[in-house]
Design a protein around this motif. Structure first.
Motif, short mmCIF file in Angstrom:
data_model
loop_
_atom_site.label_atom_id
_atom_site.label_comp_id
_atom_site.label_asym_id
_atom_site.label_seq_id
_atom_site.Cartn_x
_atom_site.Cartn_y
_atom_site.Cartn_z
N VAL A 44 1.24 -1.05 0.04
CA VAL A 44 -0.15 0.36 0.33
C VAL A 44 0.62 1.33 -0.45
N ILE A 45 0.35 2.01 -0.90
CA ILE A 45 1.25 3.49 -0.84
C ILE A 45 0.00 4.10 -0.83
N VAL A 46 -0.05 5.39 0.59
CA VAL A 46 -1.07 5.65 0.39
C VAL A 46 -0.98 6.93 -0.59
N GLY A 47 -2.21 7.22 -1.30
CA GLY A 47 -2.25 9.00 -2.55
C GLY A 47 -1.65 8.08 -3.31
N VAL A 48 -1.69 6.96 -3.73
CA VAL A 48 -0.82 6.41 -4.62
C VAL A 48 -2.48 4.75 -5.33
N ASN A 49 -2.02 3.72 -4.19
CA ASN A 49 -2.78 2.53 -4.37
C ASN A 49 -4.04 2.77 -3.95
N LYS A 50 -3.68 3.81 -3.08
CA LYS A 50 -4.90 3.21 -2.26
C LYS A 50 -5.11 4.56 -1.44
N PHE A 51 -6.46 4.65 -0.39
CA PHE A 51 -6.96 6.12 -0.21
C PHE A 51 -6.47 7.78 -0.97
N ALA A 52 -6.36 6.87 -2.14
CA ALA A 52 -6.04 8.31 -3.20
C ALA A 52 -8.00 9.31 -3.39
#
Length: 140
Positions: A44-52
């Motif tokens: 998970v990379i927040v803002g990239v593949n989750k929670f964007a």
């Protein structure tokens, strides 16, 4: 980490591992696996593949370094014009002559590099001198 060190040791050490392209291959393999994990959602990379938030990323313009480049070129030309070119040639020749060649023991090159720098040789000139002695590394 121990597993990687064991692989390097099995290849005959760092120099042999570099010659075999081991480090480059391991970096490429690791980067590929990381990218797959990101794309699949396992990493998970927040803002990239989750929670964007769904918004387009901001456009950050690349700085214009042309003025800085021209100033640096002018500074190097001025340095070369006012330095003792003979002293630079002598220092670089000594460095090139001392650079280890295949089968010879490695001399202490740092004092010779310092002498070249004190004569106002550029990093590029020092690098070129060592490249002439050793060649340039090209991965297989």
């Amino acid at each position: 980490a121990i597993e990687l060190l064991d692989k390097v040791h099995a290849l005959g050490g760092s120099a042999k591992a570099i010659e075999a392209g081991f480090f480059q291959d391991e970096i490429a393999r690791s980067a590929y696996e990381q990218q797959l994990a990101v794309e699949s959602g396992q990493a998970v990379i927040v803002g990239v593949n989750k929670f964007a938030d769904g918004e387009a990323p901001p456009v950050i313009p690349a700085p214009d370094y042309s003025r800085l480049e021209s100033e640096q070129v002018a500074r190097v030309k001025a340095l070369k014009a006012r330095r003792d070119s003979g002293a630079v040639r002598v220092a670089l020749a000594a460095l090139g002559a001392a650079a280890p060649r295949t089968g010879s023991p490695e001399p202490a090159l740092i004092p010779l590099m310092i002498t070249a720098v004190r004569a106002r040789a550029t990093v590029g000139e020092i690098s070129d001198t060592l490249e002439q002695a050793w060649g340039r590394y090209r991965p297989a």
